[in-house]
Design an enzyme around this catalytic site. Sequence first.
Site, PDB file in Angstrom:
ATOM      1  N   VAL A  11      -6.199  -1.738   0.352  1.00  0.00           N
ATOM      2  CA  VAL A  11      -6.560  -0.365   0.709  1.00  0.00           C
ATOM      3  C   VAL A  11      -7.746  -0.430   1.657  1.00  0.00           C
ATOM      4  O   VAL A  11      -8.543  -1.365   1.608  1.00  0.00           O
ATOM      5  CB  VAL A  11      -6.922   0.498  -0.526  1.00  0.00           C
ATOM      6  CG1 VAL A  11      -5.686   0.782  -1.364  1.00  0.00           C
ATOM      7  CG2 VAL A  11      -8.014  -0.162  -1.351  1.00  0.00           C
ATOM      8  N   SER A  12      -7.861   0.582   2.519  1.00  0.00           N
ATOM      9  CA  SER A  12      -8.874   0.551   3.568  1.00  0.00           C
ATOM     10  C   SER A  12     -10.271   0.900   3.082  1.00  0.00           C
ATOM     11  O   SER A  12     -11.263   0.383   3.584  1.00  0.00           O
ATOM     12  CB  SER A  12      -8.480   1.508   4.703  1.00  0.00           C
ATOM     13  OG  SER A  12      -7.260   1.096   5.274  1.00  0.00           O
ATOM     14  N   THR A  13     -10.373   1.814   2.112  1.00  0.00           N
ATOM     15  CA  THR A  13     -11.693   2.250   1.647  1.00  0.00           C
ATOM     16  C   THR A  13     -11.831   2.077   0.147  1.00  0.00           C
ATOM     17  O   THR A  13     -10.838   2.029  -0.584  1.00  0.00           O
ATOM     18  CB  THR A  13     -11.938   3.732   1.991  1.00  0.00           C
ATOM     19  OG1 THR A  13     -10.918   4.532   1.374  1.00  0.00           O
ATOM     20  CG2 THR A  13     -11.876   3.947   3.487  1.00  0.00           C
ATOM     21  N   GLN A  16     -10.147   4.451  -2.619  1.00  0.00           N
ATOM     22  CA  GLN A  16      -8.696   4.495  -2.730  1.00  0.00           C
ATOM     23  C   GLN A  16      -8.207   3.625  -3.878  1.00  0.00           C
ATOM     24  O   GLN A  16      -7.164   2.994  -3.801  1.00  0.00           O
ATOM     25  CB  GLN A  16      -8.030   4.054  -1.422  1.00  0.00           C
ATOM     26  CG  GLN A  16      -8.189   5.045  -0.291  1.00  0.00           C
ATOM     27  CD  GLN A  16      -7.478   4.573   0.964  1.00  0.00           C
ATOM     28  OE1 GLN A  16      -7.432   3.379   1.260  1.00  0.00           O
ATOM     29  NE2 GLN A  16      -6.917   5.505   1.718  1.00  0.00           N
ATOM     30  N   ASN A  46     -11.276  -1.909   0.310  1.00  0.00           N
ATOM     31  CA  ASN A  46     -12.210  -1.566   1.385  1.00  0.00           C
ATOM     32  C   ASN A  46     -12.090  -2.546   2.551  1.00  0.00           C
ATOM     33  O   ASN A  46     -13.081  -2.993   3.115  1.00  0.00           O
ATOM     34  CB  ASN A  46     -13.648  -1.553   0.854  1.00  0.00           C
ATOM     35  CG  ASN A  46     -14.598  -0.809   1.788  1.00  0.00           C
ATOM     36  OD1 ASN A  46     -14.178   0.023   2.581  1.00  0.00           O
ATOM     37  ND2 ASN A  46     -15.882  -1.130   1.710  1.00  0.00           N
TER      38      ASN A  46
END
Length: 239
Positions: A11-13, A16, A46
């Site tokens: 996940v990017s952040t 999430q 992240n």
Amino acid sequence: MSKKVALYCRVSTGNQATGLEAQVRALRDYCTRNNITDCVIYEDENQSGVKQSRPALDRMMKDVRDGFIGKVIVYSFSRYARSVTHLLRALEEFKKINVGFVSITESIDTNTPLGSAVFTILGAVAQLERDLIAERVRNGLANAKAKGIRIGRLKTRDSDLIRKLRASGMTFRDIAKIAKCSTGAVGAEMRAMKAEAKKKEINVVLDNPTVVEKLPTSDVHLGQVFDLNISDLHLELAE
């Protein structure tokens, strides 16, 4: 030694976490349906998909290269990579060392005929992507040149000072300290000076009609006559 199945999710952040849990759940459900029990999960939280180096991904790839992993399963292509080039590079490496790759969302398994076809298509798309990027770069450079914009880094070294110091017999290292530049810059200036001298030598000879008549017409032979590397004539005077 039996190889494990790697389950990779990302996940990017950091906020999430639920997305990460959803990916893990989907991957575990897939393993249950396909009787896969010996698996290990690699989670990147992240971490942007644009980054080709991520903590969990790097650990997984090391295990793949060390021969501990026999198959990699992801929730979707985008969880592994955001660019076709990055994804294809990984697929090519997996194929070379006989590691399978499965994407649940796209229903792609590289060990199946359809998966092999997709692999070929991705290769064509990646080549197209590289060609388009190269074309844009060439067009941009041509446009900049047409506008009189200088391409490349500006020369910041003090050419006159470097040449005078070298003529006095100083070493590259000592010259670099005094001229406040790198030894590489000093070397570049010396190559530039050599190229300029060769050009002058050629011009002097070519201005003499008698000598010109006796010279070979081939560029290769001309370079041999002057002990010249032709590429030196196009040397960029930049650090």
